[in-house]
Motif scaffolding. Structure first.
Motif, PDB file in Angstrom:
ATOM      1  N   ALA A  14     108.207  33.089  80.343  1.00  0.00           N
ATOM      2  CA  ALA A  14     107.382  31.880  80.202  1.00  0.00           C
ATOM      3  C   ALA A  14     106.348  31.769  81.317  1.00  0.00           C
ATOM      4  O   ALA A  14     105.191  31.388  81.078  1.00  0.00           O
ATOM      5  N   THR A  15     106.711  32.091  82.540  1.00  0.00           N
ATOM      6  CA  THR A  15     105.772  31.990  83.674  1.00  0.00           C
ATOM      7  C   THR A  15     104.626  32.976  83.515  1.00  0.00           C
ATOM      8  O   THR A  15     103.446  32.625  83.675  1.00  0.00           O
ATOM      9  N   SER A  16     104.965  34.212  83.181  1.00  0.00           N
ATOM     10  CA  SER A  16     103.919  35.223  82.979  1.00  0.00           C
ATOM     11  C   SER A  16     103.026  34.852  81.799  1.00  0.00           C
ATOM     12  O   SER A  16     101.801  35.064  81.843  1.00  0.00           O
ATOM     13  N   ARG A  17     103.614  34.258  80.770  1.00  0.00           N
ATOM     14  CA  ARG A  17     102.837  33.864  79.601  1.00  0.00           C
ATOM     15  C   ARG A  17     101.851  32.759  79.953  1.00  0.00           C
ATOM     16  O   ARG A  17     100.690  32.778  79.503  1.00  0.00           O
ATOM     17  N   GLN A  18     102.251  31.809  80.787  1.00  0.00           N
ATOM     18  CA  GLN A  18     101.369  30.711  81.184  1.00  0.00           C
ATOM     19  C   GLN A  18     100.241  31.220  82.072  1.00  0.00           C
ATOM     20  O   GLN A  18      99.078  30.804  81.923  1.00  0.00           O
ATOM     21  N   VAL A  19     100.555  32.127  82.976  1.00  0.00           N
ATOM     22  CA  VAL A  19      99.521  32.684  83.854  1.00  0.00           C
ATOM     23  C   VAL A  19      98.486  33.455  83.040  1.00  0.00           C
ATOM     24  O   VAL A  19      97.263  33.332  83.251  1.00  0.00           O
ATOM     25  N   THR A  20      98.962  34.263  82.090  1.00  0.00           N
ATOM     26  CA  THR A  20      98.052  35.033  81.247  1.00  0.00           C
ATOM     27  C   THR A  20      97.181  34.117  80.402  1.00  0.00           C
ATOM     28  O   THR A  20      95.983  34.365  80.217  1.00  0.00           O
ATOM     29  N   PHE A  21      97.761  33.029  79.883  1.00  0.00           N
ATOM     30  CA  PHE A  21      96.981  32.077  79.082  1.00  0.00           C
ATOM     31  C   PHE A  21      95.850  31.464  79.903  1.00  0.00           C
ATOM     32  O   PHE A  21      94.706  31.345  79.433  1.00  0.00           O
ATOM     33  N   SER A  22      96.135  31.080  81.128  1.00  0.00           N
ATOM     34  CA  SER A  22      95.110  30.463  81.980  1.00  0.00           C
ATOM     35  C   SER A  22      93.977  31.437  82.270  1.00  0.00           C
ATOM     36  O   SER A  22      92.789  31.072  82.188  1.00  0.00           O
TER      37      SER A  22
END
Length: 230
Positions: A14-22
Motif C-alpha cells: 500500500a505504501t509503495s502504491r501511494q508513492v507511485t500514484f503521487s
C-alpha cells in the motif's frame, strides 16, 4: 540485447502504491499542462485517487470542455445513425431490383401452375413445356430412388426378422425335444406290455388243468390212476 516486455501488475504494497500514484499523478498533470501550452490544445484531465479524492486540470474551463465533449460525441452518433445520400440511393435501387425479381418469379410460378398463359407466345409455351418435362423427369427419378431405398430397408428388416425367427425356432425345438422323447417312449412300453401278457397267457395255456366232479374218494382214485398211467 533486446529486453522482453514486462507485464504491468498492481502494486501489492500500500505504501509503495501511494508513492507511485503521487509521482505518476504529478507527472501526468505536468504533461497535460505542457501539451496545452506548447500545442495550444484544449486539455481537460480528471483523476480519482484510490480513496476517491479528485484531481483535475483544465486549460480553459472544465465545464466548457465537458459540454464540448458531449456535443462532439452526440454529433458523431447522429452521423453514424444517418446514412449518406449515396448509401440511401443504393439501397433504393437495390430494393427496386429485388421487387422486380420477385415479380418475375411470381409470374413464372403462375405459368408453371397453368395460370396467366394467355399472353405467352408459342416459343414461350414450348420452353415452359420442356421445363415441366425436365422437372417431371427429375421428380420421377427421385421417386424411383426413394422406392429403391425403401425396398432395401425392407429387405434388411426381413433378413433380421428371419434370423430372429430361426433363433426362436431353435429355442422352441430344444425345449420340446425332451417331451417328444418321453411321448415316443410311452407307446413302446405300451407295445411291450401286451407281448409279455401273451407270453404269460401262452405259459398259462400250456398248463393242463382237469376238473373233477364227484365225491372226494372218486377224485383221489382217478388221480392215482392217472399217475400210474403216466
Amino acid at each position: 540485447m533486446v529486453r522482453g516486455k514486462t507485464q504491468m501488475r498492481r502494486i501489492e504494497n500500500a505504501t509503495s502504491r501511494q508513492v507511485t500514484f503521487s509521482k505518476r499523478r504529478n507527472g501526468l498533470l505536468k504533461k497535460a499542462f505542457e501539451l496545452s501550452v506548447l500545442c495550444d490544445a484544449e486539455v481537460a484531465l480528471i483523476i480519482f485517487s484510490p480513496r476517491g479524492k479528485l484531481y483535475e486540470f483544465a486549460s480553459s474551463s472544465m465545464q466548457q470542455t465537458i459540454e464540448r465533449y458531449k456535443r462532439q460525441t452526440k454529433d458523431n452518433q447522429s452521423k453514424e445513425k444517418t446514412p449518406p445520400e449515396e448509401d440511401t440511393l443504393h439501397l433504393k435501387t437495390e430494393a427496386a431490383s429485388m421487387a422486380k425479381k420477385i415479380e418475375l418469379l411470381e409470374a413464372a410460378k403462375r405459368k408453371l401452375l397453368g395460370e396467366g398463359l394467355g399472353a405467352c407466345t408459342l416459343e414461350e409455351l414450348q420452353k415452359l413445356e420442356q421445363q415441366m418435362e425436365r422437372s417431371v423427369t427429375r421428380i420421377r427419378g427421385r421417386k424411383t430412388e426413394v422406392f429403391k431405398e425403401q425396398i432395401e430397408r425392407l429387405k434388411e428388416k426381413e433378413k433380421a426378422l428371419a434370423a430372429e425367427n430361426a433363433i426362436l425356432l431353435e429355442k422352441c425345438g430344444l425345449q420340446s425335444n425332451p417331451q417328444q422323447s418321453n411321448q415316443s417312449d410311452e407307446p413302446a412300453r405300451e407295445e411291450a406290455q401286451p407281448a409279455d401278457n401273451t407270453e404269460d397267457s401262452s405259459q398259462i395255456s400250456d398248463v393242463e388243468t382237469e376238473l373233477f366232479i364227484g365225491p372226494p374218494e372218486k377224485r383221489a382214485k382217478r388221480c392215482s390212476n392217472n399217475g400210474s398211467n403216466n
